[in-house]
Design a protein around this motif. Structure first.
Motif, PDB file in Angstrom:
ATOM      1  N   LEU A  21      55.372   8.039  93.367  1.00  0.00           N
ATOM      2  CA  LEU A  21      56.340   7.087  93.170  1.00  0.00           C
ATOM      3  C   LEU A  21      57.859   8.034  92.976  1.00  0.00           C
ATOM      4  CD1 LEU A  21      54.967   4.658  91.023  1.00  0.00           C
ATOM      5  CD2 LEU A  21      55.277   4.350  93.386  1.00  0.00           C
ATOM      6  N   ARG A  22      57.788   8.899  92.059  1.00  0.00           N
ATOM      7  CA  ARG A  22      59.141   9.549  91.768  1.00  0.00           C
ATOM      8  C   ARG A  22      59.565  10.628  92.806  1.00  0.00           C
ATOM      9  NH1 ARG A  22      56.210  10.751  87.200  1.00  0.00           N
ATOM     10  NH2 ARG A  22      56.239  12.824  87.812  1.00  0.00           N
ATOM     11  N   GLU A  23      58.494  11.476  93.472  1.00  0.00           N
ATOM     12  CA  GLU A  23      59.309  12.482  94.236  1.00  0.00           C
ATOM     13  C   GLU A  23      59.459  11.805  95.767  1.00  0.00           C
ATOM     14  OE1 GLU A  23      60.342  15.155  93.440  1.00  0.00           O
ATOM     15  OE2 GLU A  23      59.978  14.918  91.244  1.00  0.00           O
ATOM     16  N   MET A  27      61.856   6.782  92.900  1.00  0.00           N
ATOM     17  CA  MET A  27      61.774   6.075  91.833  1.00  0.00           C
ATOM     18  C   MET A  27      61.912   6.882  90.486  1.00  0.00           C
ATOM     19  SD  MET A  27      58.780   3.104  90.790  1.00  0.00           S
ATOM     20  CE  MET A  27      59.511   2.131  92.184  1.00  0.00           C
ATOM     21  N   SER A  28      62.811   6.268  89.500  1.00  0.00           N
ATOM     22  CA  SER A  28      63.252   7.368  88.518  1.00  0.00           C
ATOM     23  C   SER A  28      62.193   7.642  87.409  1.00  0.00           C
ATOM     24  CB  SER A  28      64.659   6.720  87.851  1.00  0.00           C
ATOM     25  OG  SER A  28      64.151   5.513  87.053  1.00  0.00           O
ATOM     26  N   HIS A  29      62.323   8.705  86.795  1.00  0.00           N
ATOM     27  CA  HIS A  29      61.582   8.725  85.758  1.00  0.00           C
ATOM     28  C   HIS A  29      61.387   7.708  84.793  1.00  0.00           C
ATOM     29  CE1 HIS A  29      58.797  11.165  83.244  1.00  0.00           C
ATOM     30  NE2 HIS A  29      59.770  11.039  82.246  1.00  0.00           N
ATOM     31  N   ALA A  30      62.425   7.266  84.480  1.00  0.00           N
ATOM     32  CA  ALA A  30      62.659   6.301  83.156  1.00  0.00           C
ATOM     33  C   ALA A  30      62.239   4.909  83.680  1.00  0.00           C
ATOM     34  CB  ALA A  30      64.255   5.901  83.103  1.00  0.00           C
ATOM     35  N   THR A  31      62.113   4.349  84.968  1.00  0.00           N
ATOM     36  CA  THR A  31      61.409   3.388  85.533  1.00  0.00           C
ATOM     37  C   THR A  31      60.005   3.405  85.417  1.00  0.00           C
ATOM     38  OG1 THR A  31      63.179   2.813  86.882  1.00  0.00           O
ATOM     39  CG2 THR A  31      61.136   1.991  87.531  1.00  0.00           C
ATOM     40  N   ASN A  38      55.058  -1.167  79.644  1.00  0.00           N
ATOM     41  CA  ASN A  38      55.004  -2.658  79.954  1.00  0.00           C
ATOM     42  C   ASN A  38      56.327  -3.181  79.488  1.00  0.00           C
ATOM     43  OD1 ASN A  38      52.392  -3.103  81.023  1.00  0.00           O
ATOM     44  ND2 ASN A  38      51.559  -2.952  79.104  1.00  0.00           N
ATOM     45  N   MET A  39      57.351  -2.344  79.597  1.00  0.00           N
ATOM     46  CA  MET A  39      58.726  -3.112  79.398  1.00  0.00           C
ATOM     47  C   MET A  39      59.428  -3.669  80.856  1.00  0.00           C
ATOM     48  SD  MET A  39      59.959   0.671  77.442  1.00  0.00           S
ATOM     49  CE  MET A  39      61.437  -0.230  76.757  1.00  0.00           C
ATOM     50  N   HIS A  40      60.425  -4.322  80.281  1.00  0.00           N
ATOM     51  CA  HIS A  40      61.173  -5.143  81.577  1.00  0.00           C
ATOM     52  C   HIS A  40      61.534  -3.995  82.799  1.00  0.00           C
ATOM     53  CE1 HIS A  40      61.407  -8.702  79.161  1.00  0.00           C
ATOM     54  NE2 HIS A  40      61.536  -7.868  78.299  1.00  0.00           N
ATOM     55  N   VAL A  41      61.317  -4.392  83.972  1.00  0.00           N
ATOM     56  CA  VAL A  41      61.761  -3.892  85.041  1.00  0.00           C
ATOM     57  C   VAL A  41      62.454  -4.916  86.042  1.00  0.00           C
ATOM     58  CG1 VAL A  41      60.380  -1.902  85.054  1.00  0.00           C
ATOM     59  CG2 VAL A  41      59.729  -3.721  86.286  1.00  0.00           C
ATOM     60  N   SER A  42      63.403  -4.395  86.885  1.00  0.00           N
ATOM     61  CA  SER A  42      64.105  -5.582  87.695  1.00  0.00           C
ATOM     62  C   SER A  42      63.225  -6.030  88.883  1.00  0.00           C
ATOM     63  CB  SER A  42      65.476  -4.948  88.358  1.00  0.00           C
ATOM     64  OG  SER A  42      64.901  -3.602  89.355  1.00  0.00           O
ATOM     65  N   THR A  43      63.476  -7.185  89.525  1.00  0.00           N
ATOM     66  CA  THR A  43      62.849  -7.701  90.539  1.00  0.00           C
ATOM     67  C   THR A  43      62.860  -6.664  91.820  1.00  0.00           C
ATOM     68  OG1 THR A  43      64.507  -9.243  90.986  1.00  0.00           O
ATOM     69  CG2 THR A  43      62.571 -10.164  89.748  1.00  0.00           C
ATOM     70  N   PHE A  44      63.978  -6.002  91.842  1.00  0.00           N
ATOM     71  CA  PHE A  44      64.203  -4.772  92.831  1.00  0.00           C
ATOM     72  C   PHE A  44      63.103  -3.766  92.799  1.00  0.00           C
ATOM     73  CE2 PHE A  44      65.628  -0.854  94.370  1.00  0.00           C
ATOM     74  CZ  PHE A  44      66.071  -1.132  95.633  1.00  0.00           C
ATOM     75  N   THR A  45      62.751  -3.542  91.720  1.00  0.00           N
ATOM     76  CA  THR A  45      61.666  -2.584  91.313  1.00  0.00           C
ATOM     77  C   THR A  45      60.332  -3.101  91.719  1.00  0.00           C
ATOM     78  OG1 THR A  45      63.059  -1.357  89.626  1.00  0.00           O
ATOM     79  CG2 THR A  45      60.564  -1.012  89.483  1.00  0.00           C
ATOM     80  N   LEU A  46      60.105  -4.452  91.394  1.00  0.00           N
ATOM     81  CA  LEU A  46      58.954  -5.001  91.512  1.00  0.00           C
ATOM     82  C   LEU A  46      58.785  -5.358  93.150  1.00  0.00           C
ATOM     83  CD1 LEU A  46      58.645  -7.744  88.812  1.00  0.00           C
ATOM     84  CD2 LEU A  46      57.544  -5.608  88.874  1.00  0.00           C
ATOM     85  N   ASN A  47      59.976  -5.564  93.882  1.00  0.00           N
ATOM     86  CA  ASN A  47      59.689  -5.680  95.290  1.00  0.00           C
ATOM     87  C   ASN A  47      59.374  -4.371  96.012  1.00  0.00           C
ATOM     88  OD1 ASN A  47      60.412  -7.386  97.834  1.00  0.00           O
ATOM     89  ND2 ASN A  47      61.802  -5.453  97.985  1.00  0.00           N
ATOM     90  N   ARG A  48      60.107  -2.989  95.450  1.00  0.00           N
ATOM     91  CA  ARG A  48      60.008  -1.835  96.011  1.00  0.00           C
ATOM     92  C   ARG A  48      58.514  -1.506  96.075  1.00  0.00           C
ATOM     93  NH1 ARG A  48      60.299   1.207  99.494  1.00  0.00           N
ATOM     94  NH2 ARG A  48      60.656   3.253  99.242  1.00  0.00           N
ATOM     95  N   LEU A  49      57.743  -1.658  94.553  1.00  0.00           N
ATOM     96  CA  LEU A  49      56.445  -1.405  94.447  1.00  0.00           C
ATOM     97  C   LEU A  49      55.714  -1.931  95.670  1.00  0.00           C
ATOM     98  CD1 LEU A  49      56.193  -1.319  90.522  1.00  0.00           C
ATOM     99  CD2 LEU A  49      56.142   0.653  91.844  1.00  0.00           C
ATOM    100  N   CYS A  50      55.659  -3.379  95.612  1.00  0.00           N
ATOM    101  CA  CYS A  50      54.903  -3.875  96.665  1.00  0.00           C
ATOM    102  C   CYS A  50      55.240  -3.457  98.141  1.00  0.00           C
ATOM    103  CB  CYS A  50      55.248  -5.414  96.960  1.00  0.00           C
ATOM    104  SG  CYS A  50      54.907  -6.270  95.092  1.00  0.00           S
TER     105      CYS A  50
END
Length: 71
Positions: A21-23, A27-31, A38-50
């Motif tokens: 995911l990172r390399e 995706m950033s290490h922080a994300t 289980n902290m909040h992430v953006s819908t952009f991140t969720l979309n990207r994961l999908c």
């Protein structure tokens, strides 16, 4: 509370690691850490994961009722 338990199973099934995911996907290490905690992430991140995992949102997140957080 939103949890990312399904994400780790999906990643395992598709042989994708947090390193990938990172390399490979930038995706950033922080994300990644936010997902692991289980902290909040953006819908952009969720979309990207999908997109990366070629899966549905339910393969990434699940809602667990009863765990209320203060706003």
């Amino acid at each position: 509370m939103i949890q990312y338990s399904p994400l780790w199973k999906t990643m395992s099934d598709k042989r994708v690691t947090t390193y990938t995911l990172r390399e490979k996907h930038g995706m950033s290490h922080a994300t990644v850490q936010r997902l692991q905690r289980n902290m909040h992430v953006s819908t952009f991140t969720l979309n990207r994961l999908c997109e990366i995992l070629d899966c549905e949102i339910s393969d990434v997140v699940q809602y667990v009722p009863g765990n209320k957080t203060e706003q």
